[in-house]
Design a protein around this motif. Structure first.
Motif, short mmCIF file in Angstrom:
data_model
loop_
_atom_site.label_atom_id
_atom_site.label_comp_id
_atom_site.label_asym_id
_atom_site.label_seq_id
_atom_site.Cartn_x
_atom_site.Cartn_y
_atom_site.Cartn_z
N ILE A 144 48.37 44.21 55.18
CA ILE A 144 47.79 45.47 55.66
C ILE A 144 48.07 45.63 57.15
CG2 ILE A 144 45.62 46.66 56.16
CD1 ILE A 144 46.32 47.00 53.30
N GLY A 145 47.95 44.54 57.90
CA GLY A 145 48.28 44.57 59.33
C GLY A 145 49.72 44.96 59.57
N GLU A 146 50.65 44.41 58.76
CA GLU A 146 52.07 44.75 58.89
C GLU A 146 52.30 46.22 58.56
OE1 GLU A 146 54.77 42.06 56.88
OE2 GLU A 146 53.27 40.47 56.99
N VAL A 147 51.62 46.70 57.52
CA VAL A 147 51.74 48.11 57.12
C VAL A 147 51.29 49.03 58.25
CG1 VAL A 147 50.68 49.87 55.62
CG2 VAL A 147 51.59 47.78 54.62
N LEU B 219 44.45 40.78 42.64
CA LEU B 219 44.79 40.53 44.05
C LEU B 219 46.28 40.23 44.19
CD1 LEU B 219 41.74 38.40 45.27
CD2 LEU B 219 42.31 40.73 45.98
N ASP B 220 46.83 39.50 43.22
CA ASP B 220 48.26 39.20 43.23
C ASP B 220 49.09 40.49 43.07
OD1 ASP B 220 50.29 37.15 43.40
OD2 ASP B 220 50.71 37.50 41.29
N ILE B 221 48.62 41.38 42.19
CA ILE B 221 49.27 42.68 42.00
C ILE B 221 49.24 43.48 43.29
CG2 ILE B 221 48.95 44.96 40.92
CD1 ILE B 221 50.17 43.24 38.89
N ILE B 222 48.09 43.53 43.95
CA ILE B 222 47.94 44.28 45.21
C ILE B 222 48.86 43.71 46.28
CG2 ILE B 222 46.33 44.78 47.10
CD1 ILE B 222 44.10 44.83 44.89
N LYS B 223 48.94 42.38 46.37
CA LYS B 223 49.84 41.73 47.34
C LYS B 223 51.29 42.15 47.08
CE LYS B 223 51.00 37.46 46.56
NZ LYS B 223 52.48 37.54 46.36
N LEU C 224 44.86 34.76 48.52
CA LEU C 224 45.39 36.10 48.24
C LEU C 224 44.76 37.15 49.15
CD1 LEU C 224 45.55 35.90 44.35
CD2 LEU C 224 47.51 36.29 45.87
N ILE C 225 43.45 37.02 49.41
CA ILE C 225 42.78 37.95 50.32
C ILE C 225 43.40 37.86 51.71
CG2 ILE C 225 40.62 38.38 51.58
CD1 ILE C 225 39.14 37.81 48.97
N ALA C 226 43.65 36.63 52.17
CA ALA C 226 44.28 36.44 53.48
C ALA C 226 45.67 37.07 53.52
CB ALA C 226 44.37 34.95 53.81
N LEU D 269 33.67 41.52 50.34
CA LEU D 269 34.72 42.39 50.83
C LEU D 269 35.02 43.50 49.83
CD1 LEU D 269 37.29 39.74 52.15
CD2 LEU D 269 35.84 41.23 53.54
N VAL D 270 35.30 44.68 50.34
CA VAL D 270 35.64 45.82 49.47
C VAL D 270 36.84 45.48 48.59
CG1 VAL D 270 36.51 48.19 49.47
CG2 VAL D 270 34.70 47.54 51.06
N LEU D 271 37.80 44.76 49.15
CA LEU D 271 38.99 44.35 48.40
C LEU D 271 38.60 43.55 47.15
CD1 LEU D 271 42.11 44.14 48.37
CD2 LEU D 271 41.89 42.09 49.79
N LEU D 272 37.68 42.62 47.32
CA LEU D 272 37.21 41.79 46.21
C LEU D 272 36.38 42.61 45.23
CD1 LEU D 272 36.81 39.00 44.92
CD2 LEU D 272 34.94 38.61 46.53
N LYS D 273 35.51 43.44 45.77
CA LYS D 273 34.65 44.25 44.89
C LYS D 273 35.46 45.22 44.04
CE LYS D 273 31.61 45.69 48.05
NZ LYS D 273 30.38 46.31 48.59
N SER D 274 36.59 45.70 44.55
CA SER D 274 37.42 46.62 43.78
C SER D 274 37.92 45.96 42.50
CB SER D 274 38.60 47.12 44.62
OG SER D 274 39.62 46.14 44.72
N CYS D 275 38.29 44.68 42.59
CA CYS D 275 38.79 43.95 41.43
C CYS D 275 37.67 43.62 40.45
CB CYS D 275 39.48 42.66 41.88
SG CYS D 275 40.87 42.90 43.01
N VAL D 276 36.53 43.20 40.98
CA VAL D 276 35.37 42.90 40.14
C VAL D 276 34.93 44.16 39.40
CG1 VAL D 276 32.95 42.17 40.12
CG2 VAL D 276 34.59 41.01 41.62
N PHE D 277 34.88 45.28 40.13
CA PHE D 277 34.48 46.54 39.51
C PHE D 277 35.44 46.90 38.37
CE2 PHE D 277 34.39 51.06 38.80
CZ PHE D 277 33.07 51.42 38.98
#
Length: 318
Positions: free
Chosen positions: A22-25, A238-242, A14-16, A160-168
């Motif tokens: 994000i690159g496409e955006v 992460l699935d929601i963010i994707k 999911l992170i990948a 990764l900030v992305l991961l920490k956001s979900c853990v937080f």
């Protein structure tokens, strides 16, 4: 102490996927979406996050409130929306790694809705769903130290900030640091953290997708509680963010205005000098005439400076 969770194969996948999107955006200049889309998404964010908590206002009613029109609705619901608008309009003023700043955001969000908004709870609290106790939060005397540890993890851990956001987000809901408003605050602060990862998240209505999967959201919070680990919740978010990024990419064909292009290009070029050709390379779908008009309007509006004339002209943001 680092919160307990595992980096599973699903998490890595999911992170990948999120990183790729994000690159496409960025490639289609949606990291700062057009003004109208930003407004629409902000309204969806507020409406969805508050609806999860029982607020009855519709997207149309919130739009009317933003335009200072009168609406018929319960006073409490109107106040919740007005407070949320205030908070989301000043996200840039809050400091993502400071507990004091989070408390200030809660103070604004819950003003006149509860006693002592912005103050960490000192008593015990349980979360009831129907007739069942869904979660018993840690004792009040532990809240400050738990929140201090959580911010220490957020600020200093190498994940990764992305991961920490979900853990937080999960740990915040587990600690339940305020008497009320924890759900909307947890979602708000995850947005704050994600803004550190990419500016696109400031106006990405992740909350609307959480609302569409609300029961699953609560179920995965409960399962994570049972397991003593946020792993399942991290996978869910992460699935929601994707999915939110995929939704954004589906509207990539919307037309950027001249102002949208000028402000997006500022993010790309910074304070470096540039030419019309540099501008055209960033926006391959516009003509030379459109590029010239964009730059002329920006010069006239004192956004950029122009040096030289015609084909040799150079520009620079002020």
């Amino acid at each position: 102490m680092k919160p307990p969770y595992e980096i599973t194969g699903k998490v890595l996948s999911l992170i990948a996927s999120v990183s790729e999107k994000i690159g496409e955006v960025n490639a289609v200049h949606l990291n700062k979406p057009p003004t109208e889309l930003r407004k629409r998404n902000r309204i969806k964010t507020i409406q969805s996050s508050l609806e999860i908590e029982g607020n009855t206002l519709t997207v149309e009613q919130i739009t009317d409130l933003l335009e200072n029109k009168r609406i018929l609705a319960p006073k409490k619901d109107i106040l919740e929306v007005k407070n949320a608008i205030k908070v989301y309009n000043q996200l840039d003023k809050f400091k993502v790694y400071e507990l004091k700043s989070l408390c200030k955001a809660h103070e604004i969000l819950m003003a006149d809705l509860i006693e002592n908004p912005g103050k960490l709870r000192t008593g015990s609290v349980g979360i009831v769903k129907g007739s069942n106790i869904a979660h018993i939060a840690p004792p009040g005397e532990m809240v400050y130290s738990l929140m201090t540890d959580l911010f220490e993890y957020l600020k200093n851990d190498d994940d990764l900030v992305l991961l920490k956001s979900c853990v937080f987000h999960y740990e915040f809901e587990f600690i339940h640091p305020f008497i009320d408003g924890n759900g909307r605050m947890g979602r708000l602060w995850q947005t704050m953290i994600l803004k550190e990862y990419s500016p696109v998240f400031e106006f990405l209505p992740i909350e609307s997708l959480v609302k569409s999967r609300q029961q699953e959201y609560y179920n995965v919070l409960g399962k994570s509680d049972e397991q003593g680990s946020s792993t399942l919740f991290v996978e869910f978010m992460l699935d929601i963010i994707k999915d939110a990024l995929e939704d954004l990419l589906r509207v990539q064909n919307i037309n950027l205005t001249s102002n949208d292009r000028i402000m997006n290009f500022k993010q790309i070029i910074g304070i470096k000098e540039f030419s019309r050709q540099d501008y055209l390379r960033a926006f391959k779908n516009i003509s030379q005439a459109t590029a010239s008009r964009d730059l002329k309007v920006a010069v006239d509006n004192d956004i950029i400076e122009k040096y030289g004339d015609k084909r040799t002209a150079k520009y620079k943001y002020k």
